[in-house]
Design an enzyme around this catalytic site. Structure first.
Site, PDB file in Angstrom:
ATOM      1  CG  ASN A  41      -2.071   1.073   0.930  1.00  0.00           C
ATOM      2  OD1 ASN A  41      -2.018   1.978   0.460  1.00  0.00           O
ATOM      3  ND2 ASN A  41      -3.391   0.512   1.531  1.00  0.00           N
ATOM      4  CG  ASP A  42       1.261   3.335   3.669  1.00  0.00           C
ATOM      5  OD1 ASP A  42       0.137   3.761   3.120  1.00  0.00           O
ATOM      6  OD2 ASP A  42       1.328   2.754   4.683  1.00  0.00           O
ATOM      7  CB  VAL A  43       6.030   0.577  -0.301  1.00  0.00           C
ATOM      8  CG1 VAL A  43       6.291   0.499   1.053  1.00  0.00           C
ATOM      9  CG2 VAL A  43       5.140  -0.668  -0.708  1.00  0.00           C
ATOM     10  CB  THR A  44       2.540   1.013  -4.388  1.00  0.00           C
ATOM     11  OG1 THR A  44       1.155   1.106  -3.795  1.00  0.00           O
ATOM     12  CG2 THR A  44       3.174  -0.204  -4.232  1.00  0.00           C
TER      13      THR A  44
ATOM     14  CB  ALA B 179       0.940   6.163   5.916  1.00  0.00           C
TER      15      ALA B 179
END
Length: 465
Positions: free
Chosen positions: A388-391, A429
């Site tokens: 999720n957050d890393v993309t 996040a």
């Protein structure tokens, strides 16, 4: 030459071999190809260290040692048999047990040696007890958050940083006082209790997104406390092993903080992970495009290059073996399949690498962020499984976002993006992912293992399979 001297020399040789194996273990663990050898070297080194300690001539009664070994084995075997998704919290528990050991040994040494404790030794012992105590409770809090016994979102209150810093200052002040007046044993329990409380308050304001860095940092604290214990016990092996653990954990924490574009101060005091409720509510009306397993299979079958991006959702669903089936199926079709691994994907350093290695994914197909990012513009399809957050492109474009500046996988530059996800809920996040609303993105809603399995069946049922 006396028997005692021969015995002492033999023990020191064992310790030297053990220390060398620890160093080799760290070296080999730095590469997936040699990681298994690194584990074996570390285990052998620890076995030799235990044997060397048991041979120490100062031991006069092995009864309690034998009882402890039996109890440790009874407890340790079940703890080692955990699902891959539980490895992060299992690691946190290991840090907690090690730190508790350090704190107990430091406490015993203080009361055994007082009041004849040299100032340097008292300073080292104080560092040992403070680090061990705060690491013990901090690791328990981290394990609780990872196991979802405690809230994963930050638990914050006004003035928390002032309270935390005050507690740390009190611990240091008490330690300085005891260095000068070690005979005043009344203050020693305070030097234990305050860091125990500090460990709790240090971790509860930290959100799940920062947990990989926190685990690494706690590992560093545990190592440093063990090194301090080595000075107290005059154990060269403990000093070496603790220094290796502490320095490697610290270096890894620095690397991961850079990967998230965050400083240690932000990690420990930034309360990263608070849900941005207003932003989420504002975007509830936005629409996304979804697709079925049949449609996803057809898109993948028509592609030449595919990058699979795993995340914690893959770990939760235990989908790595189905992902291996998808990899094999696409490879047989002539599709070039690689994996893009973000350094903080999952809940601990290397979490995704471990999961994919368990499924026997070829090491050369696992590309880190810097290696895979240049390939995305030429990639036909990116398949995101639970990341999720890393993309999230907001890390590049939205200055108001808490993840702004965090290096991400540039998946939005691929021709087509498909995301397997149970729902539209935000990641650790607590913010919405702009990627999901792009015209090139297709949402594949469902359990990761089941959905990947459906895609594999669609591809295998094709006459070209």
């Amino acid at each position: 030459m006396t028997t005692a001297l021969v015995s002492e020399q033999f023990i020191q040789i064992i310790y030297l071999i053990s220390a060398a194996l620890f160093i080799l273990s760290l070296k080999w663990l730095s590469s997936p190809a040699s990681a298994r050898h690194g584990v074996w070297a570390g285990e052998l080194g620890m076995l030799l260290a235990v044997i060397g300690t048991l041979l120490y001539r100062g031991i006069v009664d092995y009864t309690w040692i034998a009882i402890a070994l039996v109890l440790g084995t009874i407890i340790g075997i079940p703890l080692g048999r955990v699902q891959m998704t539980a490895v992060p919290q299992r690691t946190a528990l290991s840090h907690a047990f090690g730190a508790l050991c350090v704190g107990l040994v430091g406490t015993a040494e203080f009361y055994l040696r007082t009041p004849q404790i040299p100032r340097f030794m008292m300073a080292v012992l104080s560092a040992e007890v403070i680090l061990g105590s705060l690491t013990f409770t901090g690791s328990l809090m981290a394990a609780g958050k990872l196991q979802e016994i405690l809230p994963q979102r930050p638990i914050t209150y006004r003035g928390q940083n002032i309270v935390n810093m005050s507690l740390l200052a009190i611990s240091v002040a008490v330690a300085v006082y005891l260095v000068i007046h070690p005979e005043d044993t009344r203050f020693f329990p305070l030097m234990i209790a305050v860091p125990l409380l500090f460990g709790v308050l240090m971790i509860v304001p930290i959100g799940g997104a920062d947990m990989p860095t926190v685990i690494s940092l706690l590992n560093s604290y545990a190592g440093l406390s063990a090194a301090a214990m080595g000075f107290v016990l005059d154990s060269k092996l403990l000093i070496i092993a603790g220094a290796l653990d502490g320095s490697s954990g610290f270096i890894l924490s620095v690397i991961m903080s850079k990967a998230m574009n965050r400083s240690f101060t932000n990690v420990l005091f930034g309360a990263f992970g608070q849900v941005q409720a207003s932003a989420a509510a504002a975007k509830e009306t936005r629409t996304v495009r979804s697709a079925t397993a049949e449609e996803a299979g057809a898109i993948l079958a028509a592609s030449n290059s595919v990058v699979i991006v795993p995340g914690y959702g893959m770990a939760v669903a235990q989908a790595q073996h189905k992902v291996r089936e998808l990899f094999d199926t696409l490879t047989k079709r002539g599709v070039n399949v690689t994996f893009g691994i973000h350094p903080v994907a999952g809940r601990m350093p290397g979490h995704m690498n471990v999961l994919l290695a368990e499924a026997d994914i070829p090491y050369d197909k696992l590309l880190d962020m810097d290696a895979v990012n240049p390939d995305f513009p030429q990639t036909d399809v990116v398949l995101i499984i639970g990341a999720n957050d890393v993309t999230n492109p907001a890390a590049r474009s939205d200055r108001s976002s808490p993840i702004y500046g965090m290096p991400i996988l540039d998946v939005d530059k691929a021709r087509t993006v498909m995301v397997i996800k149970r729902s539209m809920s935000p990641g650790f996040a607590g913010i919405d992912n702009e990627l999901y609303y792009l015209d090139k993105t297709l949402m594949l809603f469902g359990d990761a293992r089941a959905f990947v399995g459906d895609i594999v069946r669609q591809l295998s049922g094709d006459g070209h399979a």
